[in-house]
Design a protein around this motif. Sequence first.
Motif, mmCIF file in Angstrom:
data_model
loop_
_atom_site.group_PDB
_atom_site.id
_atom_site.type_symbol
_atom_site.label_atom_id
_atom_site.label_comp_id
_atom_site.label_asym_id
_atom_site.label_seq_id
_atom_site.Cartn_x
_atom_site.Cartn_y
_atom_site.Cartn_z
ATOM 1 N N ARG A 1 0.796 -1.225 0.000
ATOM 2 C CA ARG A 1 0.000 0.000 0.000
ATOM 3 C C ARG A 1 0.833 1.283 0.000
ATOM 4 N N ILE A 2 2.084 1.225 0.373
ATOM 5 C CA ILE A 2 2.899 2.445 0.407
ATOM 6 C C ILE A 2 3.037 3.073 -0.982
ATOM 7 N N PRO A 3 3.317 2.306 -2.053
ATOM 8 C CA PRO A 3 3.350 2.956 -3.383
ATOM 9 C C PRO A 3 2.025 3.608 -3.751
ATOM 10 N N LEU A 4 0.905 2.983 -3.385
ATOM 11 C CA LEU A 4 -0.393 3.588 -3.688
ATOM 12 C C LEU A 4 -0.627 4.854 -2.881
ATOM 13 N N LEU A 5 -0.051 4.904 -1.691
ATOM 14 C CA LEU A 5 -0.161 6.131 -0.893
ATOM 15 C C LEU A 5 0.571 7.279 -1.569
ATOM 16 N N PRO B 1 0.335 10.132 6.746
ATOM 17 C CA PRO B 1 1.429 10.940 6.167
ATOM 18 C C PRO B 1 1.003 11.713 4.931
ATOM 19 N N GLY B 2 0.264 11.049 4.026
ATOM 20 C CA GLY B 2 -0.138 11.719 2.796
ATOM 21 C C GLY B 2 -1.076 12.883 3.032
ATOM 22 N N THR B 3 -1.990 12.746 3.984
ATOM 23 C CA THR B 3 -2.916 13.843 4.272
ATOM 24 C C THR B 3 -2.187 15.041 4.857
ATOM 25 N N VAL C 1 -0.156 20.569 4.184
ATOM 26 C CA VAL C 1 0.941 21.535 4.310
ATOM 27 C C VAL C 1 1.299 22.117 2.948
ATOM 28 N N ALA C 2 1.391 21.259 1.919
ATOM 29 C CA ALA C 2 1.719 21.744 0.576
ATOM 30 C C ALA C 2 0.636 22.678 0.045
ATOM 31 N N ALA D 1 -8.126 15.239 14.466
ATOM 32 C CA ALA D 1 -9.504 14.745 14.545
ATOM 33 C C ALA D 1 -10.086 14.443 13.177
ATOM 34 N N VAL D 2 -9.700 15.224 12.165
ATOM 35 C CA VAL D 2 -10.286 15.046 10.839
ATOM 36 C C VAL D 2 -9.878 13.712 10.228
ATOM 37 N N ILE D 3 -8.610 13.326 10.347
ATOM 38 C CA ILE D 3 -8.131 12.099 9.696
ATOM 39 C C ILE D 3 -8.817 10.856 10.252
ATOM 40 N N PRO D 4 -8.832 10.620 11.579
ATOM 41 C CA PRO D 4 -9.482 9.386 12.045
ATOM 42 C C PRO D 4 -10.993 9.370 11.842
ATOM 43 N N LEU D 5 -11.652 10.525 11.998
ATOM 44 C CA LEU D 5 -13.105 10.531 11.837
ATOM 45 C C LEU D 5 -13.506 10.360 10.369
ATOM 46 N N SER D 6 -12.821 11.073 9.479
ATOM 47 C CA SER D 6 -13.092 10.873 8.050
ATOM 48 C C SER D 6 -12.685 9.471 7.616
ATOM 49 N N GLY D 7 -11.572 8.984 8.161
ATOM 50 C CA GLY D 7 -11.135 7.634 7.824
ATOM 51 C C GLY D 7 -12.128 6.584 8.277
ATOM 52 N N ALA D 8 -12.719 6.761 9.469
ATOM 53 C CA ALA D 8 -13.717 5.804 9.945
ATOM 54 C C ALA D 8 -14.950 5.805 9.048
ATOM 55 N N ALA D 9 -15.429 7.006 8.694
ATOM 56 C CA ALA D 9 -16.622 7.092 7.857
ATOM 57 C C ALA D 9 -16.385 6.490 6.478
#
Length: 282
Positions: free
Chosen positions: A60-64, A148-150, A155-156, A173-181
């Motif tokens: 999955r790292i290359p896809l990230l 890492p990608g998010t 930042v970019a 908070a955004v990453i885990p909550l959006s990731g869960a949904a």
Amino acid sequence: MTSIVPTESAKTTGPRARTAAVRPSRPARTAPAPLAPRARLLPSLAAVYRAQLSRARVARIPLLFVATFQSIGIMVLMRGVVDGGAEARAVVAGSSVLVVAFVALNLLAQYFGRLRADGGLDHYATLPVPPAAVVLGAAGAYASFTVPGTIVTAVAGSALFGLPMTHLWVLVAVIPLSGAALSGLGAALGLLAPRQELATLLGQLGMSAALLLGVLPAERLPGPVGWARDLLPSTYGVEALSRSFDAHPDWAVVGLDLAVCAAVGVLSLAVATWAYRRAAVR
């Protein structure tokens, strides 16, 4: 005439004695063995999470990297159209959450679709773990790859559009909550799809919806499309991140967006758990 056979021996040489000699002895009754204790949710969840994380790390790292470069490329293209203001905040927030949609929704839908088609669900069905641990462990592992990608995309994008980075801690908070949904939605699509190819198609359509409805500013969308945007689970994570770029964010509204995102995440993971039980017994 006196008999030389003992009296006790004579009594045991009749038919009853021969029957008793050949009759098998009954085995002694034993108490049933106690069952093993039921596996608890949290230890099972941790075991599935570690297994999924180590298995998918190399693949999955290359896809990230692809997801991150894709989001950064979209922001570069939008830089020529959007100058700043609310539209720039929407583009950066939508592109950042798009990384989560690519991995947690698209790839997880493909994973569970392939797992169902190849009979891999039979392996998980034999494990002494609750169904919720399988779904949550896989969803958590895939969502972890998006961190890492998010962060790099946010930042970019902030540097590209000149947005303040003071409140980027909202990503915690955004990453885990959006990731869960999005993970729950992706798992449900993969488990409910009747064929693996259809699961892949649904995952791609979900990611495309997150791209079009999340990156484009809401003010420029037609009415019916805006209603569809409100139904997308990642929309509320995008809104929370977009509001955090203000000089003085309205934290009450940001908290409300995150609360809605959390509620949608719980609902989507519950649907994914039900879909796993349904697919595992077939």
